[in-house]
Design a protein around this motif. Structure first.
Motif, short mmCIF file in Angstrom:
data_model
loop_
_atom_site.label_atom_id
_atom_site.label_comp_id
_atom_site.label_asym_id
_atom_site.label_seq_id
_atom_site.Cartn_x
_atom_site.Cartn_y
_atom_site.Cartn_z
N GLN A 183 67.84 82.51 77.58
CA GLN A 183 67.86 81.92 78.92
C GLN A 183 67.74 80.42 78.82
OE1 GLN A 183 64.52 84.55 80.21
NE2 GLN A 183 65.72 84.76 82.10
N THR A 184 68.21 79.74 79.85
CA THR A 184 68.08 78.29 79.89
C THR A 184 66.71 77.91 80.41
OG1 THR A 184 68.89 78.06 82.16
CG2 THR A 184 70.55 78.10 80.39
N LEU A 185 66.35 76.66 80.20
CA LEU A 185 65.08 76.15 80.72
C LEU A 185 65.05 76.27 82.25
CD1 LEU A 185 63.44 72.86 79.48
CD2 LEU A 185 63.55 73.36 81.90
N ALA A 186 66.17 75.97 82.90
CA ALA A 186 66.21 76.06 84.36
C ALA A 186 66.00 77.48 84.86
CB ALA A 186 67.55 75.52 84.87
N GLU A 187 66.51 78.46 84.12
CA GLU A 187 66.33 79.86 84.52
C GLU A 187 64.87 80.28 84.41
OE1 GLU A 187 70.55 82.04 83.43
OE2 GLU A 187 69.23 81.44 81.79
N LEU A 188 64.16 79.72 83.44
CA LEU A 188 62.76 80.08 83.25
C LEU A 188 61.82 79.23 84.11
CD1 LEU A 188 62.67 80.65 79.38
CD2 LEU A 188 62.66 82.36 81.18
N ASP A 189 62.34 78.20 84.72
CA ASP A 189 61.55 77.34 85.61
C ASP A 189 62.27 77.23 86.96
OD1 ASP A 189 59.52 75.51 86.42
OD2 ASP A 189 60.71 73.79 85.72
N PRO A 190 62.49 78.35 87.64
CA PRO A 190 63.35 78.33 88.84
C PRO A 190 62.79 77.51 89.99
CG PRO A 190 62.22 80.44 88.64
CD PRO A 190 61.97 79.70 87.35
N HIS A 191 61.49 77.38 90.08
CA HIS A 191 60.88 76.61 91.16
C HIS A 191 60.53 75.18 90.73
CE1 HIS A 191 60.81 80.34 93.35
NE2 HIS A 191 60.07 80.91 92.42
N ARG A 192 60.95 74.80 89.52
CA ARG A 192 60.77 73.45 89.00
C ARG A 192 59.31 73.05 88.87
NH1 ARG A 192 65.26 70.41 88.53
NH2 ARG A 192 63.85 68.65 88.29
N LEU A 193 58.43 74.03 88.70
CA LEU A 193 57.01 73.70 88.62
C LEU A 193 56.67 72.96 87.33
CD1 LEU A 193 55.34 76.92 90.07
CD2 LEU A 193 55.72 74.71 91.18
N VAL A 194 57.42 73.21 86.26
CA VAL A 194 57.20 72.49 85.01
C VAL A 194 57.98 71.18 85.01
CG1 VAL A 194 57.37 72.58 82.50
CG2 VAL A 194 56.81 74.66 83.78
N ARG A 195 59.25 71.25 85.36
CA ARG A 195 60.09 70.05 85.31
C ARG A 195 59.62 68.98 86.28
NH1 ARG A 195 65.70 72.59 86.33
NH2 ARG A 195 64.37 74.19 87.27
N ASP A 196 59.20 69.38 87.47
CA ASP A 196 58.72 68.37 88.42
C ASP A 196 57.33 67.85 88.05
OD1 ASP A 196 61.04 68.53 89.83
OD2 ASP A 196 60.21 69.65 91.53
N THR A 197 56.52 68.69 87.40
CA THR A 197 55.20 68.21 86.95
C THR A 197 55.34 67.06 85.97
OG1 THR A 197 54.08 70.33 87.32
CG2 THR A 197 53.13 68.86 85.66
N TRP A 198 56.26 67.20 85.01
CA TRP A 198 56.38 66.20 83.95
C TRP A 198 57.60 65.30 84.10
CZ3 TRP A 198 51.91 65.68 82.15
CH2 TRP A 198 51.07 66.78 81.96
N GLN A 199 58.37 65.48 85.18
CA GLN A 199 59.49 64.60 85.47
C GLN A 199 60.52 64.56 84.34
OE1 GLN A 199 60.09 62.98 88.51
NE2 GLN A 199 58.44 64.37 89.15
N PHE A 200 61.15 65.70 84.11
CA PHE A 200 62.24 65.78 83.15
C PHE A 200 63.21 66.86 83.61
CE2 PHE A 200 59.58 69.24 81.81
CZ PHE A 200 60.42 70.16 81.21
N GLU A 201 64.35 66.93 82.94
CA GLU A 201 65.36 67.92 83.33
C GLU A 201 65.64 68.95 82.25
OE1 GLU A 201 66.72 68.57 86.22
OE2 GLU A 201 65.55 66.96 87.14
N ASP A 202 65.59 68.55 81.00
CA ASP A 202 65.99 69.47 79.94
C ASP A 202 65.39 69.05 78.60
OD1 ASP A 202 67.42 67.21 79.25
OD2 ASP A 202 69.35 68.00 79.86
N PHE A 203 65.50 69.95 77.63
CA PHE A 203 65.16 69.65 76.24
C PHE A 203 66.43 69.79 75.41
CE2 PHE A 203 60.86 71.91 77.14
CZ PHE A 203 60.34 70.78 77.73
N ASP A 204 66.54 69.01 74.36
CA ASP A 204 67.62 69.22 73.40
C ASP A 204 67.19 70.22 72.34
OD1 ASP A 204 69.99 67.80 74.08
OD2 ASP A 204 68.96 65.91 73.66
#
Length: 298
Positions: A183-204
């Motif tokens: 799965q992608t990072l976005a699929e595992l963080d559907p509500h953006r609780l991780v991405r919005d906490t740390w202000q990022f969009e993706d990992f390489d």
């Protein structure tokens, strides 16, 4: 963008507020945990963060007199460690608030300086340190490049290659995403609780990082997998924290152990529980790698 990033590392973030009471502040990395040391987390997280910083800095293989750029230096701990090791250390960060804190804490030490700068587009000089082509012996970037985005990471690698002298070294330590993740990072963080906490969009992925570094001109001499001691074991602690935070008795226990948590409201605890659970989900898949990238000496 800079203010949004700053809010990830202050009390605007409920997770940062929680972690600050558990020892975050001097450093803001995840930490490096071994099984024998896990129980020591009851005393706070700072020792594990210092361990990760030491392991990252050791990969630089510095010598006295080396000029070192500490990219995205945060609050300056690693920059000060480099200066204490007889290097001329320049810490730069895009966040003025972080540089202000770094200067307050370490600005009076010898061989250390700090400046606000974008590491993906470095100036020719910062805090009196030359950043023209071939002017730097080492570049260090600990757990910050995930904020940059793919284009920013490529730009940072290119800038690091430019400022390094032939034979110089970049050490980049960062969160990663497995090539084989179903799965992608976005699929595992559907509500953006991780991405919005740390202000990022993706990992390489590690392979992508190696490809970026090679395209910039580096020889990648090592790719170290620190996923288990950093991500997996910190996720175990998050699991315990979320269980405690979700119950009245657990919250009482946490407040007894860390009295500062008494300032959290019932809504804060609910928000914290949701964010902790989201981090658990992501932590079961995310990786963590250290890349050692050498600039050829010819």
């Amino acid at each position: 963008m800079v203010q949004n990033l700053a809010d990830a590392y202050n009390d605007t973030s409920i997770l940062f507020r929680f972690l600050r009471h558990l020892g975050w502040g001097d450093l803001v990395n995840i930490g490096y945990f071994t099984l024998p040391t896990l129980p020591a987390a009851l005393g706070g997280l700072a020792p594990f963060q210092r361990t990760l910083a030491r392991k990252s800095l050791a990969l630089l293989d510095t010598s006295p007199g080396h000029v070192v750029l500490d990219a995205a230096c945060g609050r300056g701990h690693t920059t000060a460690c480099l200066a204490d090791n007889a290097c001329q250390a320049l810490g730069v960060d895009i966040q003025p608030q972080q540089i202000e804190l770094a200067r307050e804490r370490f600005g009076n030490r010898p061989r250390v300086s700090f400046a606000v700068a974008d590491v993906t587009r470095l100036p020719e000089e910062a805090a009196g340190v030359n950043l023209t082509a071939g002017s730097i012996d080492r570049v260090h970037c600990l757990e910050a490049a995930f904020h940059f985005g793919p284009a920013g990471r490529r730009a940072f690698l290119a800038e690091s290659y430019r400022v390094l002298r032939p034979g110089g070294r970049l050490v980049l330590v960062d969160l990663t995403w497995p090539d084989t993740a179903p799965q992608t990072l976005a699929e595992l963080d559907p509500h953006r609780l991780v991405r919005d906490t740390w202000q990022f969009e993706d990992f390489d992925t590690p392979k992508t990082y190696v490809a970026y570094a090679t395209a910039a001109g580096f020889d990648v001499s090592a790719v170290l997998d620190w996923t288990r001691p950093v991500v997996h074991r910190s996720t175990q602690l998050l699991r315990l924290a979320s269980r405690l935070a979700s119950s009245r008795g657990g919250r009482r226990a946490l407040r007894l152990w860390w009295p500062g948590l008494a300032v959290l409201t019932h809504q804060d605890w609910q928000n914290l529980t949701a964010v902790l659970r989201a981090h658990q989900t992501l932590g079961r898949t995310a990786g963590y790698h250290a890349l050692v990238c050498d600039k050829p000496d010819h």
